[in-house]
Design a protein around this motif. Sequence first.
Motif, PDB file in Angstrom:
ATOM      1  N   UNK A 267       0.784  -1.211   0.000  1.00 31.29           N
ATOM      2  CA  UNK A 267       0.000   0.000   0.000  1.00 31.29           C
ATOM      3  C   UNK A 267       0.823   1.271   0.000  1.00 31.29           C
ATOM      4  N   UNK A 268       2.147   1.167  -0.182  1.00 29.12           N
ATOM      5  CA  UNK A 268       2.957   2.377  -0.290  1.00 29.12           C
ATOM      6  C   UNK A 268       2.473   3.250  -1.437  1.00 29.12           C
TER       7      UNK A 268
ATOM      8  N   UNK B  84       3.151   2.578  12.144  1.00 29.46           N
ATOM      9  CA  UNK B  84       2.435   1.889  11.071  1.00 29.46           C
ATOM     10  C   UNK B  84       2.029   2.852   9.961  1.00 29.46           C
ATOM     11  N   UNK B  85       1.896   4.140  10.287  1.00 26.40           N
ATOM     12  CA  UNK B  85       1.696   5.219   9.316  1.00 26.40           C
ATOM     13  C   UNK B  85       0.415   5.057   8.497  1.00 26.40           C
ATOM     14  N   UNK B  86      -0.677   4.759   9.201  1.00 24.92           N
ATOM     15  CA  UNK B  86      -1.980   4.698   8.555  1.00 24.92           C
ATOM     16  C   UNK B  86      -2.302   6.073   7.977  1.00 24.92           C
ATOM     17  N   UNK B  87      -2.751   6.094   6.724  1.00 25.75           N
ATOM     18  CA  UNK B  87      -2.982   7.345   6.019  1.00 25.75           C
ATOM     19  C   UNK B  87      -1.789   7.782   5.201  1.00 25.75           C
ATOM     20  N   UNK B  88      -0.758   6.942   5.132  1.00 21.11           N
ATOM     21  CA  UNK B  88       0.432   7.282   4.366  1.00 21.11           C
ATOM     22  C   UNK B  88       0.202   7.292   2.870  1.00 21.11           C
TER      23      UNK B  88
ATOM     24  N   UNK C 127      -7.269   3.496   2.085  1.00 17.48           N
ATOM     25  CA  UNK C 127      -6.255   4.124   2.933  1.00 17.48           C
ATOM     26  C   UNK C 127      -5.270   3.062   3.393  1.00 17.48           C
ATOM     27  N   UNK C 128      -3.982   3.349   3.252  1.00 13.30           N
ATOM     28  CA  UNK C 128      -2.950   2.362   3.554  1.00 13.30           C
ATOM     29  C   UNK C 128      -2.227   2.685   4.858  1.00 13.30           C
TER      30      UNK C 128
ATOM     31  N   UNK D 123       7.274  -5.520   8.413  1.00 12.73           N
ATOM     32  CA  UNK D 123       6.507  -4.388   7.887  1.00 12.73           C
ATOM     33  C   UNK D 123       5.769  -4.832   6.626  1.00 12.73           C
ATOM     34  N   UNK D 124       4.731  -5.622   6.845  1.00 12.03           N
ATOM     35  CA  UNK D 124       3.972  -6.199   5.739  1.00 12.03           C
ATOM     36  C   UNK D 124       3.098  -5.144   5.078  1.00 12.03           C
ATOM     37  N   UNK D 125       2.424  -4.336   5.884  1.00  5.99           N
ATOM     38  CA  UNK D 125       1.520  -3.326   5.345  1.00  5.99           C
ATOM     39  C   UNK D 125       0.080  -3.790   5.302  1.00  5.99           C
TER      40      UNK D 125
END
Length: 521
Positions: free
Chosen positions: A51-52, A459-463, A480-481, A491-493
Motif C-alpha cells: 500500500x505504499x 504503522x503510518x496509517x494514512x500514508x 487508505x494504507x 513491515x507487511x503493510x
Amino acid sequence: MHRGALRSPPFAAAIARLLLALSVAAPAVAQLVPEEATIFRLATNADLALGSALAAGDFDGDGAADLALGMPFAGDDGALAAGAVLVRYGDLDVEFLLQSTSGLALAEAGDRFGDALATGDLDCDGYDDLAVGIPWEDFGGYLDTGAVLVYYGSAAGLPSAAGDLLLLSDVDADGDQNFADFGRVLAVLEYAEATALAVASPAHDIPIANDSGAVFVVPHDCPGGEFDPASTLVLVQGIGGVAGTATAGDDFGRALAVGDFDATSGPDLAVGIPGNSYGGGDYGSIQVFYGAGAGLGIAGNTVWYQDDPGVPGTAEDGDRFGAAVAAGDFDGDGYDDLAVGLPGEDVGVVADAGGVNVLYGSASGIAGDGAQYFDQESPGVIGGAETDDRFGQALAAADFSGNGRADLAIGVPDEDVGPFADAGFVDVLYGGSAGLTGMGSQGFELDDLPAPASSGNSERFGGALTVIDLDGDGLADLAAAAPLDDFNGFQVGLVAVLPGGPLFNDGFETGDTDRWSSTVP
C-alpha cells in the motif's frame, strides 16, 4: 486463474488460501461505521510495505473496479526491496507483477518497483492501463536514475511479460544522470484527442541546481499506437517558458494532481514543489499547467505560494507547501479545485503539526479568492494538533457522500494513537455549496477497523490514499494504507477500503461489507 501465471516470490505462499467473509453492520448511527472497511493484508513473514502506492482502474474491462497495491519492500528473484505490485481484480482474482517476469527490466536490490502507480486508458482501447514507477532502477549505465514500466490492460487483465509492456526511463527523456528518481510520481492525462503520462523526476539535476526536479509529459498515440518519447514535454522551472526559478533541492514534481481547474478542454496538471526555498528553507510552492484538446501546454502556467494574496497562512521554514496535492470540485460549481498539503506547517507553537490549503477553480483557472485553510485545530476537524503529526502528508478527493460535491480525505500518517507513536490517522472533510467544511468531518484510526487491523508503533496509517468504487454501487470509496503495518514483526503493510454512501446525504454508507484477507495454512 484467467490472468497471467502467478510466479512464486517469497510472499506468494501467503496468497494461496484466500478467505472471504461477510459482515453485517449495525444500523447507522453516524456518518462512518468503521466495521464496514474491507481489509487487504498478506499474512507473510516478509517486509512488503503493502500500500505504499495505490491506484484503481478497470484493467480487464468487466465493469468492476480493480485495485493495484504497490509493495516496494518486497523481494524479487532474490533481490531485496526490488519491489512488486499486487493487483486485486473486481472478481477477487489476484495477480503479482514483478520486474523479473517483465522481460524488460532486471530486478535489483533496492529498485523499489511499485513505489508509484497511475492508471488510465493510455491507448484508448477501453481498458485501463497501469504505469509502475521504479524510482531507483539502474538503467543505461546510470545509478538509481529510475524507470517506468507500463502494463496495458486487456480482456485478460494486465500482462505479466513483455509484449504488452513498455519501459520508459530518464535516459529516454535525455536526462542521462544518476539518482534522478525518474518515476517517483506518476499521473495519466486523457484529452479528447490524445493521452499522456506525466512522470516526475524530483531529484533531476540541471547545471545550476542539483535535485531541483523535472516532470516529463510523454505523449501516447491514441487510439492504439505507442508512446512518443521524442515529443516529450519537459517541465523544468525557469526553462522553456515554465514559470519560477529552479534552485537546489526544490523537489519539483514530488506530487502531481490532474483536474480541470478552468472547466475547458482539460485536464490540467498541478505540480507540487515542496522544497522550494524562495524565501526560506522548504517553504514550498505549486505550479499549475493548463491543458487543451491536443495536450498539456506551458503558456499561461501559474505559480502559487502560501503567502500569495488570498491564500491563508504564512510561509515558514519547513512548511513544504505542495508535498501533496489533490483535485476535486468541492463546491460543485463545475470547476475543479485544488487541495495542497503542507505537512510541515506549525500550528501555533506546535511544530510540524501540518495543514491543508484549498484553492478554488474558476473560468480563469486556480485563484486565490475564497481560499481556505484547515488543520486539526480547525472547527469540526477530528483530532488535535500535535508535534510531527504531518496532517496533509497524503490527500485524495472524491464524492464519497453522493451529494454531487467532492470531499477530501487527509492522511495524518505520523499521528500518535494512544501509546502508539506514528500509528497514523485519516480525516475526511465534506464538500458543500460553500466548499469544504470541518463541520461534520470524520476521523478514523486502525483500531476503528475490523480485524486484522489494529494500531501499533510506526504503522503510518494514512500514508497513501486513493479512490475506488470497490463495491460497484456507483459511489466513491476510500482506500487508505498503513504501509508499515506490523505482522509477526515484519513491515507487511495493510490497506483498508471504506465504502462511500448517502447517509443524511453526507458520509460513508452503513450497509453490508466484506472483508478480504489472506492467511498462511
